[in-house]
Design an enzyme around this catalytic site. Structure first.
Site, PDB file in Angstrom:
ATOM      1  N   ASP A  52       0.828  -1.199   0.000  1.00 43.86           N
ATOM      2  CA  ASP A  52       0.000   0.000   0.000  1.00 43.86           C
ATOM      3  C   ASP A  52       0.867   1.256   0.000  1.00 43.86           C
ATOM      4  O   ASP A  52       0.354   2.377  -0.050  1.00 43.86           O
ATOM      5  CB  ASP A  52      -0.993  -0.005   1.165  1.00 43.86           C
ATOM      6  N   SER A  53       2.191   1.057  -0.017  1.00 43.32           N
ATOM      7  CA  SER A  53       3.128   2.164  -0.244  1.00 43.32           C
ATOM      8  C   SER A  53       2.930   2.749  -1.637  1.00 43.32           C
ATOM      9  O   SER A  53       3.443   3.833  -1.944  1.00 43.32           O
ATOM     10  CB  SER A  53       4.575   1.689  -0.078  1.00 43.32           C
ATOM     11  N   ASP A  91      -0.907  -6.183  -0.047  1.00 39.01           N
ATOM     12  CA  ASP A  91      -1.324  -5.532   1.193  1.00 39.01           C
ATOM     13  C   ASP A  91      -2.832  -5.337   1.220  1.00 39.01           C
ATOM     14  O   ASP A  91      -3.429  -4.911   0.227  1.00 39.01           O
ATOM     15  CB  ASP A  91      -0.674  -4.145   1.311  1.00 39.01           C
ATOM     16  N   LYS A 121      -1.220  -9.476   3.081  1.00 40.71           N
ATOM     17  CA  LYS A 121      -0.490  -9.016   4.262  1.00 40.71           C
ATOM     18  C   LYS A 121      -1.364  -8.043   5.040  1.00 40.71           C
ATOM     19  O   LYS A 121      -2.045  -7.205   4.458  1.00 40.71           O
ATOM     20  CB  LYS A 121       0.827  -8.332   3.886  1.00 40.71           C
ATOM     21  N   GLU A 123      -1.600  -5.568   8.757  1.00 39.31           N
ATOM     22  CA  GLU A 123      -0.900  -4.915   9.851  1.00 39.31           C
ATOM     23  C   GLU A 123      -1.648  -5.113  11.174  1.00 39.31           C
ATOM     24  O   GLU A 123      -2.855  -4.867  11.245  1.00 39.31           O
ATOM     25  CB  GLU A 123      -0.760  -3.417   9.587  1.00 39.31           C
ATOM     26  N   GLU A 190       8.827  -4.052  11.063  1.00 42.46           N
ATOM     27  CA  GLU A 190       9.281  -2.774  10.517  1.00 42.46           C
ATOM     28  C   GLU A 190       9.789  -1.828  11.590  1.00 42.46           C
ATOM     29  O   GLU A 190       9.111  -1.566  12.585  1.00 42.46           O
ATOM     30  CB  GLU A 190       8.141  -2.095   9.740  1.00 42.46           C
TER      31      GLU A 190
END
Length: 272
Positions: A52-53, A91, A121, A123, A190
């Site tokens: 999602d970067s 993501d 993925k 978070e 991270e």
């Protein structure tokens, strides 16, 4: 085209665990489009993350929060079309899984069906346990993400190193064990202290991928635009630039402009 590894078999979640067991480090890099994903895959990358970067490097947003599920699916499907060997991870964007486990599994199913990716993925730890368990119950592999979780930037208020204090470090360790126990096949850590990341890597049997987490993890991930030097304004300690594409591209574009303005391009050999 030559690659780093001679093993051209498709990378799977099981193969990543085998790599950890034999001490082979795992390489992971982001990609968001067909052309770059093709280059990265052919170079021998083990894992490609459709991050999602993309919100930052592709769309110009300050945070990852604006990224939508539809946008992630678009980028994911573009990448999957190009990849033959690497494991492709997509993501799950902000708002697609937090607080609603039914929405979480529906979002994950859409990603898998519409992109053809290998896994997703997510978070977070204990606070999103129910969402992860629902996604896993649908047969979808999940990679966890702990430490600095950019989707929670408004909660943290800063991108500084996480888990430096004992209480937060202990929660991270607890969350990492939880993610392994409920079935995650891997975890990204991270921007946390290197010793903490190494401890988690040693305690868990699943692969731990680090970004700004030292060299004691089972693998490393970077954002492609950062490591290729396309971005000039982002220079954290953990980033190593392997190229200076910012300069190369700028000079190439300037040369093209000059050749057009001076009528040097196209020449007689470049026309019909």
């Amino acid at each position: 085209m030559s690659t780093y590894t001679e093993d051209s078999r498709k990378v799977t979640t099981h193969r990543l665990k085998e790599m950890k067991q034999r001490g082979e480090k795992i390489s992971m890099l982001t990609a968001y489009d067909y052309s770059m994903a093709s280059l990265i895959d052919q170079a021998g990358m083990d894992v490609i993350l459709v991050g999602d970067s993309a919100s930052n490097v592709m769309a110009g947003n300050v945070t990852t929060l604006p990224m939508t599920l539809d946008q992630m699916i678009y980028h994911g499907s573009s990448v999957v079309k190009a990849v033959k060997r690497a494991l492709v991870v997509v993501d799950m964007p902000f708002g697609s899984y937090q607080g609603n486990s039914k929405e979480a599994v529906a979002s994950a199913i859409r990603i898998m069906k519409e992109t053809g990716a290998d896994c997703v993925k997510i978070e977070g730890g204990e606070e999103i346990r129910e969402s992860i368990e629902r996604i896993l119950s649908a047969g979808i592999p999940v990679m966890g993400h702990l430490g600095l979780t950019p989707q929670s930037i408004n909660k943290f208020g800063t991108y500084t190193v996480r888990a430096k204090e004992e209480a937060e470090a202990q929660k991270l360790i607890k969350d990492a064990h939880l993610l392994e126990e409920i079935g995650c096949f891997s975890i990204v850590l991270e921007k946390i202290p290197a010793k903490l990341a190494e401890r988690v890597s040693n305690e868990l049997s699943i692969p731990i991928i680090g970004i700004g987490a030292g060299n004691g993890t089972d693998g490393q991930v970077l954002v492609m635009h950062d490591m290729l030097g396309i971005n000039k304004g982002f220079s954290p300690r953990f980033l190593r630039r392997y190229a200076d594409l910012h300069t190369i591209i700028t000079e190439a574009v300037q040369a093209y402009i000059k050749d057009v303005k001076t009528r040097d391009f196209p020449n007689e050999k470049e026309q019909y």
